[in-house]
Design an enzyme around this catalytic site. Structure first.
Site, PDB file in Angstrom:
ATOM      1  N   CYS A 142     -73.435 -56.960 -50.332  1.00  0.00           N
ATOM      2  CA  CYS A 142     -73.626 -58.383 -50.040  1.00  0.00           C
ATOM      3  C   CYS A 142     -74.084 -59.123 -51.289  1.00  0.00           C
ATOM      4  CB  CYS A 142     -74.636 -58.560 -48.913  1.00  0.00           C
ATOM      5  SG  CYS A 142     -74.892 -60.293 -48.455  1.00  0.00           S
ATOM      6  N   GLY A 178     -61.682 -55.341 -47.298  1.00  0.00           N
ATOM      7  CA  GLY A 178     -61.443 -56.480 -48.166  1.00  0.00           C
ATOM      8  C   GLY A 178     -60.032 -57.026 -48.066  1.00  0.00           C
TER       9      GLY A 178
END
Length: 330
Positions: A96, A208
Site C-alpha cells: 500500500c 494488478g
C-alpha cells in the site's frame, strides 16, 4: 482457499470498500475465491474495537485478514487475535503506497526493509497455525525490480511465508498519489513470471490491472494464482464465472438476479439491527455494469437506497428496473 489447491483466485482488499457486507455479497457470486479484508493496522487490532474491526459473517469463509505493521511483536499479537476470530489466513501488506502508511512505517515503504518484513513474518508464523502470506509490489521508487522483488521474496519465504501476492507495478512513494500509484506505474507481469520461475516451489499469486476471468486464466499458465481488485468490485458480475471457469464447478447462483435475491435475508437481518440499507447496497451498484438496464439499477439505488426508511424492497424494485430496460432493449 486451502493451500493444496492447484491454483488460487482471490478478491483483493480495497481500503474503505471491502468491508464485511461487500464480502458477503461477493461470496454469493463465488464459493471458491479467497476474500480479503481491507488492511487493518496492528495498533487498531490490539487497541481498538476488535468486534467492529474484525467481526465477519460466517458465510464469508474462506477469508483472509490483511494486516499493516512492521513491529514483529505487534504483528504476532495481531495475527493471533485474527486467528482467534476465525480468519483462514493472515496477510501482511507490503504494497500500500498511501502517505498514512508511509508515515506509520508499514505498507510499500517496507519493500526497502526486507529483513524487517521477514522478522515480522517469522513472528507471525510462530504465533499462528493458519497460513501467513505477504502482498507486495515489484519495487518502490528507484529500486531495481529485479533486485528488490527477489530480495523481499527470498527473505519472507526463508522466514516461513506460505505464499507471495505480487502487484505487478512499482509504487512511487515520492511523486505519485495513492490513486496515481494504481494506474501510472507500468505493469510488468513478466517480472512476476520470472519470480515464479526462480522460486518454483513457492506459491506466487499475481495482481494488478487484471480485468476479466479470461485474463486470469492466461496468467495461470505462468503463476499459481490470480487476485482481482477493482474489476471485481466495479463489475462484480465477473465473479459469477470464477467457479465454473477456474474450478470446473457450477456457480452457486448462476445469475446476478438469483444472487441478489439470496442477499435479501441478510439485508433484512441487518436492517432489523439498525443498519441503513445504503451500507450494503453501496457495494452492489455495479452489479449490472455493462448490461442493459444497469443505469436504471444504479439510479434507483442511488436515489432511493440512501433514504433513512429504505428497506429491501428498494433492491427488489431496482432489479425490476433492470428487467424492464433489458426487455425494452431486446
Amino acid at each position: 482457499m486451502q493451500q493444496n489447491q492447484l491454483h488460487r483466485f482471490a478478491v483483493a482488499p480495497m481500503m474503505e470498500w471491502t468491508d464485511s457486507h461487500c464480502r458477503v455479497f461477493h461470496r454469493l457470486l463465488t464459493k471458491r475465491a479467497l476474500l480479503y479484508t481491507e488492511m487493518v493496522t496492528t495498533g487498531a487490532v490490539i487497541h481498538g474495537d476488535r468486534q467492529r474491526l474484525l467481526g465477519f459473517d460466517p458465510s464469508e469463509h474462506s477469508v483472509a485478514l490483511q494486516l499493516g505493521g512492521s513491529n514483529p511483536a505487534d504483528l504476532a499479537t495481531a495475527a493471533k487475535i485474527g486467528e482467534d476470530f476465525g480468519y483462514d489466513e493472515i496477510n501482511l501488506n507490503v504494497g500500500c503506497p498511501s502517505d498514512r502508511v508511509k508515515e506509520g512505517r508499514f505498507g510499500a515503504c517496507l519493500m526497502a526493509e526486507p529483513d524487517l518484513v521477514a522478522e515480522g513474518v517469522a513472528a507471525m508464523k510462530r504465533a499462528v497455525a493458519v497460513p501467513v502470506t505477504v502482498k507486495c509490489r515489484i519495487g518502490i521508487d528507484d529500486q531495481d525490480p529485479e533486485v528488490a522483488l527477489d530480495a523481499l521474496a527470498r527473505a519472507v519465504v526463508a522466514a516461513g511465508a506460505d505464499a507471495l501476492i505480487v502487484h505487478a507495478r512499482k509504487a512511487w512513494l515520492n511523486g505519485l498519489s495513492p490513486k496515481e500509484n494504481r494506474d501510472i506505474p507500468p505493469l510488468d507481469y513478466d517480472r512476476v513470471y520470472r519470480l515464479k520461475q526462480a522460486m518454483p516451489r513457492v506459491p506466487i499469486i499475481i495482481n494488478g490491472g487484471i480485468g476479466s476471468i479470461a485474463e486470469a486464466k492466461r496468467h495461470l499458465d505462468h503463476v499459481d494464482g490470480v487476485m482481482l481488485g477493482r474489476a471485481a468490485y466495479q463489475e462484480p458480475w465477473r465473479l459469477l464465472d470464477v467457479d465454473p471457469e477456474l474450478f470446473g464447478e457450477p456457480a452457486q447462483y448462476p445469475s446476478m438476479k438469483e444472487a441478489l435475491e439470496a442477499l435479501i435475508p441478510y439485508i433484512e437481518r441487518h436492517l432489523a439491527q439498525g443498519l441503513r440499507l445504503h451500507a450494503i447496497t453501496r457495494h452492489i451498484i455495479g452489479a449490472y455494469q455493462g448490461v442493459p438496464g444497469a443505469r436504471a439499477f444504479r439510479r434507483y439505488l442511488s436515489e432511493f437506497g440512501v433514504k433513512p426508511e429504505a428497506d429491501a424492497s428498494v433492491l427488489l424494485k431496482a432489479m425490476v428496473a433492470v428487467t424492464e430496460r433489458a426487455t425494452e432493449a431486446a
